[in-house]
Motif scaffolding. Structure first.
Motif, short mmCIF file in Angstrom:
data_model
loop_
_atom_site.label_atom_id
_atom_site.label_comp_id
_atom_site.label_asym_id
_atom_site.label_seq_id
_atom_site.Cartn_x
_atom_site.Cartn_y
_atom_site.Cartn_z
N GLU A 42 0.82 -1.22 0.00
CA GLU A 42 0.00 0.00 0.00
C GLU A 42 0.85 1.27 0.00
O GLU A 42 0.35 2.36 -0.28
CB GLU A 42 -0.88 0.05 1.27
N ASP A 101 0.93 3.91 -2.95
CA ASP A 101 -0.33 4.64 -3.15
C ASP A 101 -0.52 5.66 -2.04
O ASP A 101 -0.95 6.80 -2.28
CB ASP A 101 -1.52 3.66 -3.17
N VAL A 102 -0.22 5.27 -0.81
CA VAL A 102 -0.36 6.20 0.32
C VAL A 102 0.59 7.39 0.13
O VAL A 102 0.21 8.55 0.31
CB VAL A 102 -0.11 5.48 1.67
N CYS A 117 -0.77 9.84 -2.45
CA CYS A 117 -1.88 10.65 -1.91
C CYS A 117 -1.36 11.67 -0.91
O CYS A 117 -1.83 12.82 -0.88
CB CYS A 117 -2.94 9.75 -1.27
N GLU A 118 -0.41 11.28 -0.11
CA GLU A 118 0.13 12.23 0.88
C GLU A 118 0.96 13.33 0.21
O GLU A 118 1.06 14.43 0.74
CB GLU A 118 0.92 11.49 1.97
N ALA A 144 -8.12 8.25 5.89
CA ALA A 144 -8.10 8.08 4.44
C ALA A 144 -7.62 6.67 4.06
O ALA A 144 -8.11 6.08 3.09
CB ALA A 144 -7.20 9.15 3.83
N VAL A 145 -6.70 6.13 4.83
CA VAL A 145 -6.22 4.76 4.55
C VAL A 145 -7.35 3.75 4.75
O VAL A 145 -7.46 2.77 4.01
CB VAL A 145 -4.99 4.43 5.42
N TYR A 178 -9.38 3.81 1.63
CA TYR A 178 -8.62 3.08 0.59
C TYR A 178 -8.84 1.57 0.75
O TYR A 178 -9.14 0.87 -0.21
CB TYR A 178 -7.14 3.45 0.74
N SER A 217 -9.72 12.77 0.30
CA SER A 217 -10.35 11.44 0.42
C SER A 217 -10.55 10.86 -0.97
O SER A 217 -10.39 9.65 -1.18
CB SER A 217 -11.66 11.52 1.20
N CYS A 249 -8.64 11.19 -3.51
CA CYS A 249 -7.37 10.61 -3.98
C CYS A 249 -7.25 9.16 -3.48
O CYS A 249 -6.88 8.26 -4.25
CB CYS A 249 -6.18 11.41 -3.45
N TYR A 250 -7.56 8.94 -2.24
CA TYR A 250 -7.44 7.59 -1.68
C TYR A 250 -8.49 6.64 -2.28
O TYR A 250 -8.17 5.50 -2.62
CB TYR A 250 -7.59 7.64 -0.15
N THR A 290 -7.49 6.07 -6.01
CA THR A 290 -6.26 5.27 -6.15
C THR A 290 -6.56 3.80 -5.88
O THR A 290 -6.03 2.91 -6.56
CB THR A 290 -5.19 5.79 -5.16
#
Ligand SMILES: C[S@@+](CC[C@H](N)C(=O)[O-])C[C@H]1O[C@@H](n2cnc3c(N)ncnc32)[C@H](O)[C@@H]1O
Length: 219
Positions: A18, A21-22, A25-26, A68-69, A72, A93, A95-96, A99
């Motif tokens: 993960e 992707d995290v 987004c961050e 947000a995770v 996801y 949110s 974006c997560y 993604t």
């Protein structure tokens, strides 16, 4: 997917699969937090003007990483075809969610936001991490509930009045596919009104909680 298993799967540290992707987004959060462009609020389209900045809003309104995770992971586990977000704001949110849909290799996000300037920022933010996955509707929620027709995941993160939370719950029950998951933010420690609304809403199905998120499964 049983809710208890889903909660367990969503409540663990970020793993290697993960991490990229995290991080992507961050990175979006970092540029939002540095962007002093003026944006409006939910009253912008009714003549409210530009009342704040991207940076200020990103600091107070965007879902923090741990929440947000969870979003996801819900998308990764449930593999929804259509995710609806009520309250797109600046797209964090989104974006997560997008993604995760991109990682799933299917599904799309419909993100609804009342402020045109926020929705424009969100469209750019989300497409920078997951191009072609999301659609950004500038609308009051009440005028966009048709987006729920056939959707299988709803993230309700905008209107914090009990009447709206319960009514959107009814609309979700009437319109969404089965099975579906309704996710409501700010169910605890936001306002007594939100907690009461969630306590009523959660009686209508199988429910669980992860931090400030309430999960209601519609079958
Ligand atoms: C808490 S923010 C959403 C944050 C976003 N989900 C995130 O985590 O990045 C709530 C957003 O909902 C919008 N909003 C609130 N009530 C609304 C309504 N009735 N119709 C349309 N937009 C609304 C606000 O303008 C605001 O941008």
């Amino acid at each position: 997917v049983h809710l208890r298993r889903l909660v367990r799967a969503c409540s663990r540290p970020v793993d290697d699969a993960e991490a990229d992707d995290v991080a992507a987004c961050e990175a979006v959060r970092a540029w939002l937090l540095a962007d002093q462009t003026p944006v409006g609020d939910v009253f912008e389209a009714q003549g409210g003007g530009l009342t704040t900045t991207v940076a200020a809003e990103a600091a107070i309104a965007s879902s923090p990483p741990e929440k947000a995770v969870v979003l996801y992971r819900l998308v990764r586990h449930l593999q929804p075809r259509v995710v609806v977000e009520l309250g797109g704001a600046l797209g964090l949110s989104g974006c997560y969610l997008a993604t995760a849909l991109q990682r799933n290799g299917r599904g799309r996000l419909v993100s609804v936001e009342g402020s045109p300037s926020r929705a424009a920022v969100a469209a750019q933010a989300v497409s920078s991490v997951a191009p072609g996955v999301s659609e950004h509707r500038v609308s009051l929620f009440d005028d966009a509930l048709g987006a729920l027709d056939g959707a299988d995941l709803l993230f309700n993160d905008g209107n914090h009045f009990a009447e709206a939370v319960l009514r959107y719950g009814d609309e979700a029950r009437r319109r969404m596919a089965r099975p579906a998951l309704v996710v409501v933010d700010d169910i605890r420690d936001y306002s007594p009104e939100m907690t009461l609304a969630w306590d009523q809403l959660r009686r209508s199905g199988q429910s669980a909680e992860i931090g400030s998120l309430g999960l209601l499964r519609l079958t």
